[in-house]
Each structure stands twice: as structure tokens, then as C-alpha cells.
Design a protein around this motif. Structure first.
Motif, PDB file in Angstrom:
ATOM      1  N   THR A   6      62.008 -57.116  44.157  1.00  0.00           N
ATOM      2  CA  THR A   6      61.738 -57.569  42.796  1.00  0.00           C
ATOM      3  C   THR A   6      60.245 -57.518  42.498  1.00  0.00           C
ATOM      4  N   ASP A   7      59.430 -57.952  43.459  1.00  0.00           N
ATOM      5  CA  ASP A   7      57.976 -57.947  43.271  1.00  0.00           C
ATOM      6  C   ASP A   7      57.434 -56.524  43.128  1.00  0.00           C
ATOM      7  N   LEU A   8      57.926 -55.590  43.954  1.00  0.00           N
ATOM      8  CA  LEU A   8      57.468 -54.204  43.871  1.00  0.00           C
ATOM      9  C   LEU A   8      57.916 -53.554  42.558  1.00  0.00           C
ATOM     10  N   GLU A   9      59.121 -53.843  42.140  1.00  0.00           N
ATOM     11  CA  GLU A   9      59.596 -53.299  40.867  1.00  0.00           C
ATOM     12  C   GLU A   9      58.755 -53.831  39.706  1.00  0.00           C
ATOM     13  N   ALA A  10      58.402 -55.099  39.766  1.00  0.00           N
ATOM     14  CA  ALA A  10      57.552 -55.689  38.728  1.00  0.00           C
ATOM     15  C   ALA A  10      56.149 -55.083  38.758  1.00  0.00           C
ATOM     16  N   ALA A  11      55.600 -54.889  39.953  1.00  0.00           N
ATOM     17  CA  ALA A  11      54.240 -54.355  40.092  1.00  0.00           C
ATOM     18  C   ALA A  11      54.139 -52.902  39.628  1.00  0.00           C
ATOM     19  N   THR A  12      55.241 -52.167  39.701  1.00  0.00           N
ATOM     20  CA  THR A  12      55.213 -50.752  39.300  1.00  0.00           C
ATOM     21  C   THR A  12      55.758 -50.526  37.900  1.00  0.00           C
ATOM     22  N   GLN A  13      56.182 -51.588  37.231  1.00  0.00           N
ATOM     23  CA  GLN A  13      56.671 -51.456  35.856  1.00  0.00           C
ATOM     24  C   GLN A  13      55.563 -50.904  34.969  1.00  0.00           C
ATOM     25  N   GLY A  14      55.804 -49.761  34.354  1.00  0.00           N
ATOM     26  CA  GLY A  14      54.806 -49.142  33.485  1.00  0.00           C
ATOM     27  C   GLY A  14      53.679 -48.441  34.224  1.00  0.00           C
ATOM     28  N   LEU A  15      53.758 -48.361  35.540  1.00  0.00           N
ATOM     29  CA  LEU A  15      52.722 -47.712  36.351  1.00  0.00           C
ATOM     30  C   LEU A  15      53.149 -46.271  36.625  1.00  0.00           C
ATOM     31  N   TYR A  16      52.246 -45.334  36.378  1.00  0.00           N
ATOM     32  CA  TYR A  16      52.553 -43.920  36.561  1.00  0.00           C
ATOM     33  C   TYR A  16      51.522 -43.271  37.473  1.00  0.00           C
TER      34      TYR A  16
END
Length: 133
Positions: A6-16
Motif C-alpha cells: 500500500t505504501d509503495l503504491e501510494a508513493a508511486t501514484q502519479g510518479l513516472y
């Protein structure tokens, strides 16, 4: 502690990952076979990577460091992206050990940023793609 997925998914949200195209990051787990810690071998087996495929490892800090470095010419958007990469870096370093970056392929390169959960020895992290023509 919160769930690392969950933390990794949140940290990469909108990250390209910026290359010839802007590619998102996604969470990935590589199943360990009896505590085996050679992640490259595990990737080859689980992803059915041909023996002759180009696979290279990159030092974690050499890969991540430039992504969160703020350059003089950066505008607000670039500074925000650098902060997001710094957040991802901090999360990976604080929750995983044996961090590695593995590049698979040519032209369209799959990039795996992986580490081991210290408690379970499970390999996990994020994956993205770099388009390099």
C-alpha cells in the motif's frame, strides 16, 4: 507498521519514469524459492527471460540519486517530481534491504527496483519501463 504494498503504491501514484515516453511505476513481488536471494535468477525463471536477453544490474544509488536531484533549471513540476522520488527512495531504504536495480531488455527496457523484506526475505519493490531507441 503499514502494509508496504500500500505504501509503495501510494508513493508511486502519479510518479513516472521519464525516457522517450513517460511510464508509470507498479508494485511487484518476486517469489523467493526457499530463501534464494539471487534476484536475477528469480526474475529469469518467473518472467521466462531467454538466456540471451540483456540483463544488467545498476547500483541502487546510481539509479535513484539522479531522479531526486534538484537542478538549477527545474521548474515547480520537476521539483515536485524530485520530491516524489525522494519519498520513494526513503520508503525503499527504510523498509527493504539488499536494494538492487535490474534492467531487462533493449529498446523497451523493464526496470525493476527491488529489495528484500528483512522479516520474510521476499523480494519486492517497483517496476517501470524505459523506452530507449
Amino acid at each position: 507498521p503499514t502494509d508496504l504494498k500500500t505504501d509503495l503504491e501510494a508513493a508511486t501514484q502519479g510518479l513516472y519514469f521519464l525516457s522517450e515516453s513517460d511510464e508509470p511505476f507498479e508494485y511487484v513481488e518476486i517469489t523467493s524459492q526457499g530463501g534464494q536471494d539471487d534476484v536475477v535468477s528469480l526474475l529469469k525463471v518467473q518472467l521466462c527471460i531467454p538466456e540471451k536477453a540483456l540483463i544488467e544490474t545498476v547500483e541502487y544509488d546510481e539509479f535513484m540519486g539522479p531522479l531526486y536531484e534538484v537542478l538549477d533549471w527545474y521548474g515547480d513540476d520537476e521539483k515536485i517530481m524530485a520530491r516524489h522520488y525522494q519519498t520513494l527512495d526513503n520508503l525503499l531504504k527504510s523498509r527493504l534491504v539488499n536494494l538492487q536495480v535490474i534492467r531487462v531488455g533493449e529498446g523497451q527496457v523493464a526496470i525493476y527496483v527491488l529489495g528484500q523484506d528483512a522479516a520474510t526475505c521476499q523480494w519486492l519493490g517497483v517496476k517501470t519501463t524505459s523506452i530507449e531507441t
